[in-house]
Design an enzyme around this catalytic site. Structure first.
Site, PDB file in Angstrom:
ATOM      1  N   SER A   7       0.855  -1.190   0.000  1.00 51.64           N
ATOM      2  CA  SER A   7       0.000   0.000   0.000  1.00 51.64           C
ATOM      3  C   SER A   7       0.890   1.239   0.000  1.00 51.64           C
ATOM      4  O   SER A   7       1.634   1.482   0.951  1.00 51.64           O
ATOM      5  CB  SER A   7      -0.885   0.023   1.243  1.00 51.64           C
ATOM      6  N   HIS A  32      -1.144  -1.285  -4.380  1.00 53.30           N
ATOM      7  CA  HIS A  32      -2.428  -1.028  -3.711  1.00 53.30           C
ATOM      8  C   HIS A  32      -2.556   0.481  -3.509  1.00 53.30           C
ATOM      9  O   HIS A  32      -1.732   1.112  -2.847  1.00 53.30           O
ATOM     10  CB  HIS A  32      -2.460  -1.774  -2.375  1.00 53.30           C
ATOM     11  N   ASP A  34      -4.814   3.466  -2.179  1.00 46.67           N
ATOM     12  CA  ASP A  34      -5.886   3.762  -1.219  1.00 46.67           C
ATOM     13  C   ASP A  34      -6.470   5.159  -1.424  1.00 46.67           C
ATOM     14  O   ASP A  34      -5.804   6.154  -1.151  1.00 46.67           O
ATOM     15  CB  ASP A  34      -5.328   3.689   0.210  1.00 46.67           C
ATOM     16  N   MET A  36      -9.241   7.925  -0.308  1.00 49.82           N
ATOM     17  CA  MET A  36     -10.117   8.280   0.826  1.00 49.82           C
ATOM     18  C   MET A  36     -10.702   9.667   0.606  1.00 49.82           C
ATOM     19  O   MET A  36      -9.985  10.581   0.199  1.00 49.82           O
ATOM     20  CB  MET A  36      -9.299   8.307   2.119  1.00 49.82           C
ATOM     21  N   HIS A  65      -8.342   0.774  -4.088  1.00 52.95           N
ATOM     22  CA  HIS A  65      -9.263   0.562  -2.961  1.00 52.95           C
ATOM     23  C   HIS A  65      -9.980   1.889  -2.707  1.00 52.95           C
ATOM     24  O   HIS A  65      -9.386   2.828  -2.166  1.00 52.95           O
ATOM     25  CB  HIS A  65      -8.429   0.114  -1.742  1.00 52.95           C
ATOM     26  N   MET A  67     -12.205   4.104  -0.759  1.00 49.16           N
ATOM     27  CA  MET A  67     -12.879   4.348   0.525  1.00 49.16           C
ATOM     28  C   MET A  67     -13.618   5.673   0.371  1.00 49.16           C
ATOM     29  O   MET A  67     -13.239   6.692   0.961  1.00 49.16           O
ATOM     30  CB  MET A  67     -11.834   4.404   1.653  1.00 49.16           C
ATOM     31  N   MET A 136     -11.098  -6.151   5.663  1.00 47.70           N
ATOM     32  CA  MET A 136     -10.350  -5.108   6.381  1.00 47.70           C
ATOM     33  C   MET A 136     -10.052  -5.596   7.799  1.00 47.70           C
ATOM     34  O   MET A 136     -10.970  -5.981   8.532  1.00 47.70           O
ATOM     35  CB  MET A 136     -11.166  -3.812   6.467  1.00 47.70           C
ATOM     36  N   ASP A 175      -6.221  -6.514   4.361  1.00 46.84           N
ATOM     37  CA  ASP A 175      -5.619  -5.177   4.392  1.00 46.84           C
ATOM     38  C   ASP A 175      -5.726  -4.616   5.810  1.00 46.84           C
ATOM     39  O   ASP A 175      -6.822  -4.476   6.343  1.00 46.84           O
ATOM     40  CB  ASP A 175      -6.401  -4.299   3.400  1.00 46.84           C
ATOM     41  N   GLY A 177      -2.568  -3.890   9.091  1.00 51.09           N
ATOM     42  CA  GLY A 177      -1.733  -4.525  10.108  1.00 51.09           C
ATOM     43  C   GLY A 177      -1.063  -5.805   9.662  1.00 51.09           C
ATOM     44  O   GLY A 177      -0.723  -6.649  10.491  1.00 51.09           O
TER      45      GLY A 177
HETATM   46  C1  DX5 Z   1      -6.229   1.561   5.523  1.00 49.87           C
HETATM   47  C2  DX5 Z   1      -5.767   1.225   4.136  1.00 49.87           C
HETATM   48  C3  DX5 Z   1      -4.626   0.298   4.110  1.00 49.87           C
HETATM   49  C4  DX5 Z   1      -3.410   0.779   4.842  1.00 49.87           C
HETATM   50  C5  DX5 Z   1      -2.638  -0.399   5.323  1.00 49.87           C
HETATM   51  O1  DX5 Z   1      -7.368   2.300   5.458  1.00 49.87           O
HETATM   52  O2  DX5 Z   1      -6.810   0.636   3.385  1.00 49.87           O
HETATM   53  O3  DX5 Z   1      -4.312  -0.119   2.790  1.00 49.87           O
HETATM   54  O4  DX5 Z   1      -2.584   1.596   4.080  1.00 49.87           O
HETATM   55  O5  DX5 Z   1      -1.561   0.020   6.079  1.00 49.87           O
HETATM   56  P1  DX5 Z   1      -0.835  -0.922   7.112  1.00 49.87           P
HETATM   57  O6  DX5 Z   1      -0.309  -2.086   6.342  1.00 49.87           O
HETATM   58  O7  DX5 Z   1       0.236  -0.048   7.662  1.00 49.87           O
HETATM   59  O8  DX5 Z   1      -1.858  -1.322   8.130  1.00 49.87           O
HETATM   60 ZN    ZN Z   2      -6.387  -0.377   1.398  1.00 47.69          ZN
END
Ligand code: DX5
Ligand code: ZN
Length: 220
Positions: A7, A32, A34, A36, A65, A67, A136, A175, A177
């Site tokens: 990501s 990936h 992200d 938002m 992704h 969001m 998630m 996705d 942690g």
């Molecule tokens: C969170 C994102 C993830 C995030 C993951 O909202 O969708 O893709 O970047 O980051 P880590 O791997 O640090 O949890």
């Molecule tokens: Zn993501």
């Protein structure tokens, strides 16, 4: 074979292009991306023009992704900007059937996802229409959060359902942690696509985390 999707939310954006090239060179399969909007999740990241700049210069599979509250409205723009797959949230306000059709009509792969508090039963009816479910394992919005182990049964529920439909290679992405330890837990439940942000980008040499993630499969 596991798919590893760093990501780039955890990249230092000053070096975004270089970081994408670097993780690909180090063995990443997908990027990936992200997105938002500050509505569906409490953060704002990046969007269409950034994807366009990257995809014009860097040949990769862009796993987007979304969001965002109204994914249906933005499918066309992200498709034109170079997305290869679009994953949207069941909690968004767009009609899920129309959104799936719109993504497919652009020739892209379709993924659906849900927040940790949403019951997996809401995604079950869509599995046979789509390419991937994203589970998630943190509240979406920020990188660097701790993995939520209580999401593991959602992975096995989707794997069981996909198997019952004869969809052996169905993609289940996880996705939030993900690191070398949590990767093993999710792969054991049936995940085959791993997203990792902070874990990959904290290393100077990204071959190390990418190889460790990939070995989650062989260590089972
Ligand atoms: C969170 C994102 C993830 C995030 C993951 O909202 O969708 O893709 O970047 O980051 P880590 O791997 O640090 O949890
Ligand atoms: Zn993501």
């Amino acid at each position: 074979m596991l798919i590893i999707a760093p990501s780039i939310l955890s990249s230092d954006f000053y070096d975004l292009g270089k970081d994408c090239e670097d993780v690909l060179k180090c063995g990443a399969d997908w990027i990936h991306f992200d997105v938002m909007d500050g509505h569906l999740v409490p953060n704002i990241s990046f969007g269409v023009p950034i994807l366009e700049s990257l995809s014009k210069k860097i040949d990769a599979f862009y796993d987007v992704h979304l969001m965002i509250t109204d994914p249906l409205f933005y499918v066309d723009s992200f498709a034109k900007a170079g997305a290869d797959m679009i994953t949207f949230h069941i909690e968004s306000e767009s009609d899920p059937y129309m959104t799936i059709e719109e993504i497919k009509s652009r020739g892209l792969k379709v993924g659906m996802t849900l927040k940790p508090g949403t019951d997996i039963k809401h995604l079950i009816p869509f599995v046979e229409m789509i390419d991937m479910v994203l589970i998630m394992t943190v509240e979406p919005g920020f990188g660097g959060q701790s993995f939520m182990g209580d999401m593991l049964p959602k992975i096995s529920a989707i794997r069981k359902h996909a198997d019952s439909l004869g969809m052996k290679d169905f993609l289940i992405q996880v996705d939030g942690g993900i690191d070398e330890n949590t990767a093993k837990l999710v792969v054991k439940e049936g995940a085959n696509v791993l997203v990792a942000g902070s874990y990959v980008f904290k290393y100077e040499d990204r071959k190390i985390p990418i190889n460790k993630l990939r070995s989650a499969e062989t260590d089972l």
